[in-house]
Design a protein around this motif. Structure first.
Motif, PDB file in Angstrom:
ATOM      1  N   THR A  81       0.825  -1.208   0.000  1.00 13.77           N
ATOM      2  CA  THR A  81       0.000   0.000   0.000  1.00 13.77           C
ATOM      3  C   THR A  81       0.856   1.253   0.000  1.00 13.77           C
ATOM      4  O   THR A  81       0.603   2.198  -0.737  1.00 13.77           O
ATOM      5  N   TYR A  94       7.178  -0.183   5.463  1.00 14.41           N
ATOM      6  CA  TYR A  94       6.157  -0.411   4.430  1.00 14.41           C
ATOM      7  C   TYR A  94       4.897  -0.977   5.068  1.00 14.41           C
ATOM      8  O   TYR A  94       4.925  -1.544   6.165  1.00 14.41           O
ATOM      9  N   VAL A  95       3.788  -0.791   4.364  1.00 15.47           N
ATOM     10  CA  VAL A  95       2.469  -1.281   4.798  1.00 15.47           C
ATOM     11  C   VAL A  95       1.810  -1.938   3.604  1.00 15.47           C
ATOM     12  O   VAL A  95       1.932  -1.468   2.464  1.00 15.47           O
ATOM     13  N   GLY A  96       1.107  -3.027   3.833  1.00 18.00           N
ATOM     14  CA  GLY A  96       0.358  -3.692   2.773  1.00 18.00           C
ATOM     15  C   GLY A  96      -0.471  -4.829   3.334  1.00 18.00           C
ATOM     16  O   GLY A  96      -0.622  -4.963   4.550  1.00 18.00           O
ATOM     17  N   PHE A  97      -0.987  -5.654   2.426  1.00 14.60           N
ATOM     18  CA  PHE A  97      -1.868  -6.754   2.828  1.00 14.60           C
ATOM     19  C   PHE A  97      -1.317  -8.077   2.331  1.00 14.60           C
ATOM     20  O   PHE A  97      -0.892  -8.195   1.173  1.00 14.60           O
ATOM     21  N   VAL A 104      -3.159  -7.326   7.484  1.00 12.67           N
ATOM     22  CA  VAL A 104      -2.359  -6.159   7.131  1.00 12.67           C
ATOM     23  C   VAL A 104      -0.983  -6.334   7.770  1.00 12.67           C
ATOM     24  O   VAL A 104      -0.867  -6.798   8.907  1.00 12.67           O
ATOM     25  N   ALA A 162      -2.021   4.800   6.222  1.00 14.51           N
ATOM     26  CA  ALA A 162      -1.815   3.666   5.317  1.00 14.51           C
ATOM     27  C   ALA A 162      -2.517   2.411   5.831  1.00 14.51           C
ATOM     28  O   ALA A 162      -3.089   1.636   5.042  1.00 14.51           O
ATOM     29  N   VAL A 163      -2.475   2.189   7.140  1.00 15.44           N
ATOM     30  CA  VAL A 163      -3.153   1.023   7.720  1.00 15.44           C
ATOM     31  C   VAL A 163      -4.655   1.159   7.546  1.00 15.44           C
ATOM     32  O   VAL A 163      -5.346   0.185   7.173  1.00 15.44           O
ATOM     33  N   SER A 165      -6.258   2.783   5.223  1.00 22.29           N
ATOM     34  CA  SER A 165      -6.558   2.563   3.799  1.00 22.29           C
ATOM     35  C   SER A 165      -6.493   1.090   3.438  1.00 22.29           C
ATOM     36  O   SER A 165      -7.334   0.584   2.664  1.00 22.29           O
ATOM     37  N   THR A 166      -5.511   0.376   3.987  1.00 24.12           N
ATOM     38  CA  THR A 166      -5.343  -1.045   3.676  1.00 24.12           C
ATOM     39  C   THR A 166      -6.471  -1.872   4.274  1.00 24.12           C
ATOM     40  O   THR A 166      -6.978  -2.808   3.628  1.00 24.12           O
ATOM     41  N   ALA A 169      -9.443  -1.246   1.986  1.00 22.19           N
ATOM     42  CA  ALA A 169      -9.307  -1.821   0.647  1.00 22.19           C
ATOM     43  C   ALA A 169      -9.467  -3.331   0.638  1.00 22.19           C
ATOM     44  O   ALA A 169      -9.941  -3.913  -0.354  1.00 22.19           O
ATOM     45  N   HIS A 170      -9.091  -3.995   1.729  1.00 23.18           N
ATOM     46  CA  HIS A 170      -9.084  -5.458   1.754  1.00 23.18           C
ATOM     47  C   HIS A 170     -10.054  -6.038   2.782  1.00 23.18           C
ATOM     48  O   HIS A 170     -10.026  -7.254   3.028  1.00 23.18           O
TER      49      HIS A 170
END
Length: 303
Positions: A81, A94-97, A104, A162-163, A165-166, A169-170
């Motif tokens: 993300t 970094y942040v993502g799923f 997350v 960012a968290v 948003s992630t 989104a998921h």
């Protein structure tokens, strides 16, 4: 010069060459408790998160598109993300799923001793109250390492966004924070911080080679309100600093990799058993800086 990822500095060594508790401390806190071995399946389950922590050492220009070679390939379905940091004044993050882990991921880089500014963060070992704007509602008795808190504050609101948003989104329901060394300390502070601003999801942290981050009240708060596993490798000296005599305490949740490569769970705070890091490494002169980067199972920290 210590290896990449080490947070020890000459100043910290001078402040914390021993970690033994002062005579005034209730020794019942340090008594030997029941130690249990982890199964192969339990050890293997940590591997994706260990890789995520190692990947935090990779440049943000590669983690944002998940093109960081073997580090990224270890978790091939990860969806980034956001990423940032310069590896010096601000640690990489970094942040993502992760679809395969259904969580997350928030990852923070550990200290690179080639970066003097990052080293300076480590030696600022004064305990202080956490910023009430970032950490609203916490007891004034809770204190944390000022250098670690200052580092966490640099990225706190960006990572929060960012968290959020992630999660949206998921449709995520869990957030997992990971990090090694200084990155582990920042991840633990994020573990305290993020749930104060995000509700409806569960949080946990899995950290590696983590120094002590806060005082007794901080450790007690984490034990009562958060889920933490902090993994220590053999004779790594980083987890025994800053010293207990300076007022620092680890929360519960230690997993120690012993010299025979057996992983054991060490219950309680700063378990003094010789099978755990506090008993195994009574001072930094009995430790080994080469153990700090791993390997943790099959993974050595770095990019």
């Amino acid at each position: 010069m210590f290896s990449k990822g080490s947070i020890l500095s000459v100043t910290v060594c001078a402040l914390a060459y021993v970690h033994a508790a002062p005579a005034s401390l209730d020794t019942s806190l340090l008594k030997r408790q029941s130690i249990t071995a982890l199964s192969t399946a339990q050890i293997t389950a940590f591997r994706p998160f260990t890789s995520f922590a190692s990947t935090a050492y990779c440049s943000p220009s590669t983690t944002i598109n998940w093109s960081c070679g073997s580090n990224c390939a270890a978790n091939p379905d990860f969806i980034p993300t956001a990423s940032g940091g310069d590896g010096s004044s601000v640690q990489f993050w970094y942040v993502g799923f992760s679809p395969s882990q259904n969580t997350v991921i928030v990852a923070h880089q550990g200290t690179d001793t080639a970066e003097i500014e990052a080293d300076a963060t480590d030696i600022d070992a004064v305990l202080e109250n956490l910023d009430s704007t970032l950490f609203p509602g916490l007891s004034s008795s809770i204190e944390a390492h000022s250098g670690f808190a200052n580092e966490q504050a640099k990225t706190a609101t960006t990572i929060l966004s960012a968290v959020q948003s992630t999660i949206k989104a998921h449709s995520a329901t869990t957030v997992t924070l990971v990090g090694h060394s200084l990155g582990a300390a920042i991840a633990l502070l994020d573990l305290v911080y993020l749930p104060l601003h995000i509700s409806g999801v569960s949080f946990k942290a899995i950290t590696y080679g983590m120094p002590r981050v806060g005082n007794q009240a901080f450790a007690n708060f984490v034990d009562a309100n958060r889920v933490l596993t902090h993994i220590n490798n053999k004779e790594d000296i980083v987890p025994i600093v800053p010293g207990l005599f300076l007022g620092y305490h680890h929360p519960s949740g230690e997993v120690h990799i012993m010299d025979n490569n057996q992983w054991v769970s060490c219950p309680g705070q700063d378990n003094a058993s010789t099978e755990c890091i506090v008993g195994d490494v009574p001072n930094i002169f009995d430790g080994d800086t080469s153990d700090h980067d791993g390997p943790y199972d099959t993974i050595t920290m770095g990019c």
